[in-house]
Write a protein that holds these residues in place. Sequence first.
Motif, mmCIF file in Angstrom:
data_model
loop_
_atom_site.group_PDB
_atom_site.id
_atom_site.type_symbol
_atom_site.label_atom_id
_atom_site.label_comp_id
_atom_site.label_asym_id
_atom_site.label_seq_id
_atom_site.Cartn_x
_atom_site.Cartn_y
_atom_site.Cartn_z
ATOM 1 N N LYS A 88 -13.192 -5.299 -0.337
ATOM 2 C CA LYS A 88 -13.094 -6.611 -0.864
ATOM 3 C C LYS A 88 -14.409 -7.036 -1.566
ATOM 4 C CE LYS A 88 -9.212 -8.059 2.180
ATOM 5 N NZ LYS A 88 -8.750 -8.987 3.054
ATOM 6 N N LEU A 89 -15.501 -6.696 -0.771
ATOM 7 C CA LEU A 89 -16.769 -7.274 -1.335
ATOM 8 C C LEU A 89 -17.352 -6.703 -2.498
ATOM 9 C CD1 LEU A 89 -18.881 -7.342 2.112
ATOM 10 C CD2 LEU A 89 -18.244 -9.014 0.713
ATOM 11 N N ILE A 110 -25.934 -3.675 -1.698
ATOM 12 C CA ILE A 110 -26.647 -3.199 -0.464
ATOM 13 C C ILE A 110 -26.865 -4.375 0.404
ATOM 14 C CG2 ILE A 110 -29.017 -2.230 0.183
ATOM 15 C CD1 ILE A 110 -29.260 -0.374 -2.095
ATOM 16 N N PHE A 111 -27.183 -5.460 -0.144
ATOM 17 C CA PHE A 111 -27.544 -6.643 0.872
ATOM 18 C C PHE A 111 -26.231 -7.094 1.370
ATOM 19 C CE2 PHE A 111 -31.101 -8.136 -2.401
ATOM 20 C CZ PHE A 111 -32.073 -7.295 -1.755
ATOM 21 N N VAL A 130 -20.015 -13.750 4.526
ATOM 22 C CA VAL A 130 -20.844 -12.588 3.988
ATOM 23 C C VAL A 130 -21.586 -13.092 2.754
ATOM 24 C CG1 VAL A 130 -21.396 -10.564 2.539
ATOM 25 C CG2 VAL A 130 -19.947 -10.478 4.867
ATOM 26 N N LYS A 131 -20.543 -13.721 1.858
ATOM 27 C CA LYS A 131 -21.283 -14.500 0.522
ATOM 28 C C LYS A 131 -22.091 -15.645 0.921
ATOM 29 C CE LYS A 131 -18.598 -14.902 -2.947
ATOM 30 N NZ LYS A 131 -17.488 -15.425 -3.773
ATOM 31 N N GLN A 132 -21.534 -16.437 1.810
ATOM 32 C CA GLN A 132 -22.584 -17.405 2.294
ATOM 33 C C GLN A 132 -23.911 -16.931 2.817
ATOM 34 O OE1 GLN A 132 -20.883 -19.855 5.600
ATOM 35 N NE2 GLN A 132 -22.626 -21.274 5.487
ATOM 36 N N ALA A 478 -15.217 -15.289 -8.270
ATOM 37 C CA ALA A 478 -15.740 -16.267 -7.403
ATOM 38 C C ALA A 478 -14.843 -16.806 -6.567
ATOM 39 C CB ALA A 478 -16.618 -17.281 -8.203
ATOM 40 N N ASP A 479 -15.265 -17.318 -5.226
ATOM 41 C CA ASP A 479 -14.198 -18.041 -4.415
ATOM 42 C C ASP A 479 -13.873 -19.289 -4.881
ATOM 43 O OD1 ASP A 479 -14.148 -19.600 -1.590
ATOM 44 O OD2 ASP A 479 -13.191 -17.699 -1.589
#
Length: 508
Positions: A88-89, A110-111, A130-132, A478-479
């Motif tokens: 999903k990422l 990688i991050f 994770v995005k935050q 984007a969310d």
Amino acid sequence: MVVLAASIVSKNGKVLVSRQFVDMSRIRIEGLLAAFPKLIGIGKQHTYIETENVRYVYQPIEALYLLLVTNKQSNILDDLETLRLLSKLVPEYAMSLDEEGICQTAFELIFAFDEVISLGHKENVTVAQVKQYCEMESHEEKLHKLLLQNKIDETKRRMKEEASKIDQMKIEKNRGNKGGFMSSMGSGRIESSFSDMSISSGGGGGFGSGSGFGLTNDIDSFASKSKGRQPSSATAPPKGLGMKLGKNQRANQFLESLKAEGEMIVEDAQQSKLSSHIAAAHQPTDPVTLTAEEKLNVTLKRDGGMSNFDVQGQLSLQILNPEDGLIQVQIEAGGNPGVIFKTHPNMNKELFANENILGLRDPSRPFPTGQTGDAGVGLLKWRMQSADESMVPLTINCWPSVSGNETFVSIEYEASSMFDLRNVVISVPLPALREPPSVRQIDGEWRYDSRNSILEWSILLIDNSNRSGSMEFVVPPADSSSFFPISVRFSATSTYSELKVWFCLKSW
């Protein structure tokens, strides 16, 4: 469970991204990843392969494989859950699901992998978390911006010093050329402030009324300051004498970088002209000036409904000459029952309650005169609160939807017929973008602020001809929460209180 590495490889075995979570040599990881394409069978339904030492858990993503290399003692159910989260990422950060798109966003991937897996073990996180975490503010970035702003301020200060030195040199040289006759040159600075959230329209006898509105989480009047140099008060020196004032190379670089980031840079000549107009506009010319101003603060919920509606207004008085200070003001309060009025402590409350006349308790005492600022002397304040959503003059609907590798955002506004709105600006926050958004359709104008990652939609006037309008733009995936909260600011010439000033009476 121990995840040795998380990788993205092509179907022909080319390694695009690989992140190791335990100590292992480069030769070993390259050997494990090189052996993976040879172990994939044809027609198999499962997505894992076991060898003597490791287990491969993989998932096809178009022409690529997302691959986890684990030890054989790991829990395969946890491995599959980790693989599902990583799958999903990858579309969230990769510009496209091919070799070029993966390589361009390798570090971002990688991050993101590091936030999911720590020392080979899965963290209890979601895609939104994770995005935050990856987009959190950086102290180093703040420090860099602060240093850059200090350099810009220092450059402007040096430019001012050089300008004053050159002016002095021109004066000295002109003094020598005139044989003792000196022509005076003056330079000054004008600093004015104006508010787009309030309008003052003059009428007969110098009376004005206006209103200011804003629709946001916390809105108030804002001031924009413009500074410029006044024209010289004396005749300019002859051509060919003295030095020409110009911007040095470093100043040009700073200004060009600011322009590239979306900042509006106003040249000196335009600044001087703008400052002169602003100063002249704020200079009162009528003996008595009355200004009515309202400010609207509304908070609307994302899924519908209203949590706050608050109107605050004030009637202010400006008097230029002391002989005009002995006055009383006859007003009409309007017929809105929800408006609560409150007079200044020095006003005659009984006179206002019985006759709607604003006057001091001591009739022999004059009102303050002279320049008392843009706001003047406050005579009357009022406030209105409501839970009726139909009272809101402008509503916004935002519909983001993800389709493939793009997010389509449709925004529409609907304005009530209560007011004609002017200088409407709808500010939509955006996720961090490498390129400006692609605006497909818009009723009005738009501007992208890259420094603050905000898309501004501007409509000059909303009246009966355009009570509704829409805009559609496209950004990378984007969310949906990244497009909120949306803030709106505008102005109007009508008020909720419907306050009217009829005339002034001389109090003898």
